[in-house]
Design a protein around this motif. Sequence first.
Motif, mmCIF file in Angstrom:
data_model
loop_
_atom_site.group_PDB
_atom_site.id
_atom_site.type_symbol
_atom_site.label_atom_id
_atom_site.label_comp_id
_atom_site.label_asym_id
_atom_site.label_seq_id
_atom_site.Cartn_x
_atom_site.Cartn_y
_atom_site.Cartn_z
ATOM 1 N N ASP A 55 0.759 -1.526 -0.172
ATOM 2 C CA ASP A 55 0.147 -0.389 -0.039
ATOM 3 C C ASP A 55 0.844 1.736 0.162
ATOM 4 O OD1 ASP A 55 -2.121 -1.814 0.225
ATOM 5 O OD2 ASP A 55 -2.869 -1.765 2.588
ATOM 6 N N LEU A 56 1.590 1.286 1.121
ATOM 7 C CA LEU A 56 3.028 2.413 1.101
ATOM 8 C C LEU A 56 3.405 2.406 -0.312
ATOM 9 C CD1 LEU A 56 3.992 2.336 4.671
ATOM 10 C CD2 LEU A 56 3.159 3.982 3.961
ATOM 11 N N ALA A 57 4.205 1.395 -0.614
ATOM 12 C CA ALA A 57 5.043 1.444 -2.353
ATOM 13 C C ALA A 57 3.988 2.123 -2.884
ATOM 14 C CB ALA A 57 5.648 0.311 -2.615
ATOM 15 N N ARG A 62 2.332 6.431 -7.021
ATOM 16 C CA ARG A 62 1.058 7.069 -7.197
ATOM 17 C C ARG A 62 1.645 8.559 -7.646
ATOM 18 N NH1 ARG A 62 -4.023 9.110 -6.673
ATOM 19 N NH2 ARG A 62 -3.466 8.799 -3.973
ATOM 20 N N LYS A 63 1.504 9.421 -6.082
ATOM 21 C CA LYS A 63 2.015 10.745 -5.685
ATOM 22 C C LYS A 63 3.285 10.999 -6.333
ATOM 23 C CE LYS A 63 -1.741 11.495 -3.297
ATOM 24 N NZ LYS A 63 -1.979 11.319 -1.405
ATOM 25 N N MET A 68 8.906 13.554 -8.344
ATOM 26 C CA MET A 68 10.406 13.164 -8.273
ATOM 27 C C MET A 68 10.967 12.320 -9.292
ATOM 28 S SD MET A 68 11.617 13.421 -5.160
ATOM 29 C CE MET A 68 10.606 14.434 -3.537
ATOM 30 N N ASP A 69 12.903 12.227 -9.903
ATOM 31 C CA ASP A 69 12.924 11.890 -11.090
ATOM 32 C C ASP A 69 12.952 9.907 -10.703
ATOM 33 O OD1 ASP A 69 14.196 14.486 -11.481
ATOM 34 O OD2 ASP A 69 15.814 14.413 -10.643
ATOM 35 N N GLN A 70 13.113 9.566 -9.509
ATOM 36 C CA GLN A 70 12.714 8.133 -9.152
ATOM 37 C C GLN A 70 13.318 7.786 -7.411
ATOM 38 O OE1 GLN A 70 17.373 7.182 -9.077
ATOM 39 N NE2 GLN A 70 16.394 5.632 -11.246
ATOM 40 N N VAL A 71 11.784 6.958 -7.833
ATOM 41 C CA VAL A 71 11.171 5.855 -6.301
ATOM 42 C C VAL A 71 11.743 4.581 -7.007
ATOM 43 C CG1 VAL A 71 9.275 6.076 -4.989
ATOM 44 C CG2 VAL A 71 8.852 7.498 -6.646
ATOM 45 N N ILE A 93 3.227 -1.178 -10.407
ATOM 46 C CA ILE A 93 3.280 0.481 -9.716
ATOM 47 C C ILE A 93 4.081 0.571 -10.434
ATOM 48 C CG2 ILE A 93 2.074 -0.515 -7.867
ATOM 49 C CD1 ILE A 93 4.554 0.197 -6.041
ATOM 50 N N GLY A 94 5.574 0.742 -11.276
ATOM 51 C CA GLY A 94 6.280 1.706 -12.032
ATOM 52 C C GLY A 94 7.097 2.412 -11.042
#
Length: 296
Positions: A55-57, A62-63, A68-71, A93-94
């Motif tokens: 859920d957190l990831a 998404r947000k 941001m450049d990278q997650v 989730i990308g």
Amino acid sequence: MCGPIVFTFSQNSEINLSEIGPYIDYLKEKQGVNSIFVNGTTGESMSLSVAERRDLAEEWCRKAKGKMDQVIVHVGCMSLKDSQELARHAAQIGADGIAVISPSFFKPSTADALRTFLHEVSSVAPNLPFFYYHIPSVTGVNILARDILEDVWELIPSFKGVKFSGSDLMDFGQCVSYCQTHWSVLYGVDEQLLAALVMGADGAVGSTYNYLGCHASELMSAFEKGNIVQARTIQFKMQELLSYAKKLGFDLGVNKQLMNELSGLCLGPPRLPVMQCPMSEALTIAKKYRSLFTEC
């Protein structure tokens, strides 16, 4: 520079997704952080369920999209199956990459055993850039990171580097020396950042960059320009703050309360067994911070 995320809980220690948007804005606008490391040590990932981490990831990805450049999502668990589930989910989730810590209950006894574990996780998300997260002080796994890198690309074609959160600068230097041109070695001991830059670090990931991010960026910029005196001055201030905090029992709970105080965000208490620190301790450290640093 990448900021590890302090996870947001409500007062009853349930995850709180509503604070993620303001948190991202704070990191980008106030601290100059353009990449984030989700579900790591600072984020108390080992105290979260797999469902909570999913859920957190998902919400962070998404947000953060377009901001941001990278997650990079940390997916390491004690269980291989859980790690694989989180790796698959990160791909769905990308996420821009995944990182994996060593299991620390049943510890791998050799570099080959740990490489094999990392390979099994990476194999379920073969198109995602993969980072090994080296933090022996937490895992108790004292295998040299350099030994993990030996021919690692043969097992993990998607391998892209190391998040090195150890204090052994010889091992760190050997990693930098061995690394391929398309890999990154990211350093995670904030009080030794300048030394790591001299050794060839490509970037930094640190828990204190949640509130020291802009100052760490200034340090890195000064180093790149050859202004070692300025870079050293900033590093010494960071060391003075952390040395002061450690004398008061600086840990994850204190760091989280300090983040609450300095950011103005409502990140909630840590989850047991990490204890919430007395407000007086956080305020004392915050006062020390303000005596050393001006607002960016």
